[in-house]
Motif scaffolding. Structure first.
Motif, short mmCIF file in Angstrom:
data_model
loop_
_atom_site.label_atom_id
_atom_site.label_comp_id
_atom_site.label_asym_id
_atom_site.label_seq_id
_atom_site.Cartn_x
_atom_site.Cartn_y
_atom_site.Cartn_z
N ARG A 78 11.17 -7.84 5.09
CA ARG A 78 10.43 -7.34 6.26
C ARG A 78 9.19 -8.20 6.48
NH1 ARG A 78 7.61 -1.73 3.99
NH2 ARG A 78 5.93 -2.81 2.89
N ARG A 93 5.39 -8.08 7.90
CA ARG A 93 4.31 -7.16 8.20
C ARG A 93 3.19 -7.93 8.87
NH1 ARG A 93 1.14 -5.79 4.05
NH2 ARG A 93 2.56 -6.89 2.65
N SER A 118 -0.19 -9.55 9.72
CA SER A 118 -1.26 -9.88 8.79
C SER A 118 -2.24 -10.84 9.46
CB SER A 118 -0.66 -10.50 7.52
OG SER A 118 -1.65 -10.70 6.55
N ASP A 163 7.64 -9.48 2.93
CA ASP A 163 7.96 -8.57 1.82
C ASP A 163 9.45 -8.60 1.56
OD1 ASP A 163 5.32 -7.85 1.86
OD2 ASP A 163 5.64 -5.95 2.92
#
Ligand code: PHE
Length: 336
Positions: A248, A250, A252, A264
């Motif tokens: 995944r 995310r 940032s 991740d």
């Protein structure tokens, strides 16, 4: 005592000493007094002159015979002792030729090296080149050129090792400065990975070390999008682990990418599933392209950085990072 009696006593004493010698070395210690120039038997020869002339030949013969017997006894004893020693050695030093030979001690590559090579192999197969940069960097390459402003917390004395030399310099805190070095020398299209050692002043625990490794990735071309970044990283992690891993992205923040993402990977362990942070990524910030003389209106790119230790730990199922640096051969040889 007559000469013959004296001679007999001396001969018997010499024979007794020869007989008592238990090994070749002990016998050799008897040699001077039994056979040497100053032995007791030779002493008799020197006294021959004191005898009346007519007795000398007979006395000489008797002395020489005694001497010959001692010599013979010595040689015989020597042969016996040598035979015994040889027999003992043959017995104790016997080689069982039916035993398997001892295994030669072979070295093995370090798990981090094995992992780095595998990462390189995967990216080379996708058309990437492997680039390198120095571990001692300028603050400019490590920070400024990467759009990290002077007041950024990463430049704080607590995170960065500063060199106490007239020339200054720092130990690079990430592999991202290799992006700058490479783009200053090469024009797009370009695709590189840059594995290497990085340094941070850090609290040392099971998952942190002041020295660790990263693998940087950079691709710059026309019309590069976030979709390219995602598909590349998914392809990479599938090749390194397995086709069914879940990844995944995310949202940032990194100063040198916009937008930025954290990558991740879902990890199935005995304690259930967890999302593990594999690295940072994003689209190369226009300021970074401008800093190396690439026109952001014409070109775009993506970049990513993964921790090599994390990649290796998941690859080999390691629970701690520390043993990777302790050079305990019993630990390291498991990765052959
Ligand atoms: N250099 C970043 C770090 O050390 C990782 C990163 C590399 C993020 C490239 C985005 C792009 O955390």
């Amino acid at each position: 005592m007559s000469l013959n009696e004296e001679l007999k006593t001396t001969e018997d004493a010499a024979l007794a000493k020869i007989g008592a010698a238990g090994d070749v070395a002990a016998l050799e210690r008897v040699r001077p007094e039994a056979l040497g120039k100053s032995s007791a038997l030779r002493g008799f020869l020197r006294q021959l002159g004191k005898l009346p002339a007519e007795e000398r030949p007979e006395a000489g013969r008797v002395i020489n015979e005694a001497q010959a017997r001692v010599e013979a006894a010595f040689e015989e004893k020597l042969a016996t002792l040598r035979d015994a020693e040889l027999a003992r050695r043959l017995d104790t030093e016997r080689v069982d030729v039916t035993m398997p030979p001892p295994r030669p001690i072979t070295g093995s590559l370090h798990p981090l090296t094995l992992t780095r090579r595998e990462v390189e192999r995967i990216f080379i197969s996708m058309g990437y080149e492997v680039a390198e940069g120095p571990e001692i960097e300028t603050e400019y390459n490590n920070f400024d050129a990467l759009n990290i402003k002077a007041d950024h917390p990463a430049r704080d004395m607590h995170d960065t090792f500063y060199l106490d030399t007239p020339a200054g310099g720092i130990l690079r805190t990430h592999t991202s400065p290799v992006q700058i070095r490479y783009m200053l020398k090469h024009k797009p299209p370009l695709a590189i990975i840059a594995p290497g050692r990085v340094f941070r002043v850090d609290d040392v625990d099971a998952t942190h070390s002041p020295v660790f490794h990263q693998v940087e990735g950079l691709l710059v071309d026309k019309k590069v999008s976030m979709a390219h970044l995602k598909s590349t990283l998914i392809e990479f992690l599938r090749a390194l682990y397995s086709d069914d891993i879940e990844i995944r992205f995310r949202p940032s923040y990194f100063p040198f990418t916009e937008p930025s993402a954290e990558i991740d990977m879902k990890w199935r362990s005995g304690k259930g599933d967890t999302w593990l942070e594999m690295g940072g990524a994003g689209m190369v910030h226009p300021n970074v392209l401008r800093n190396v003389g690439i026109d952001p209106a014409e070109y775009s790119g993506f970049a990513f950085g993964c921790g090599l230790e994390r990649l290796a730990m998941l690859r080999y199922g390691l629970s701690a990072m520390r043993p990777l640096y302790e050079n305990d051969i019993r630990y390291l040889r498991q990765f052959r």
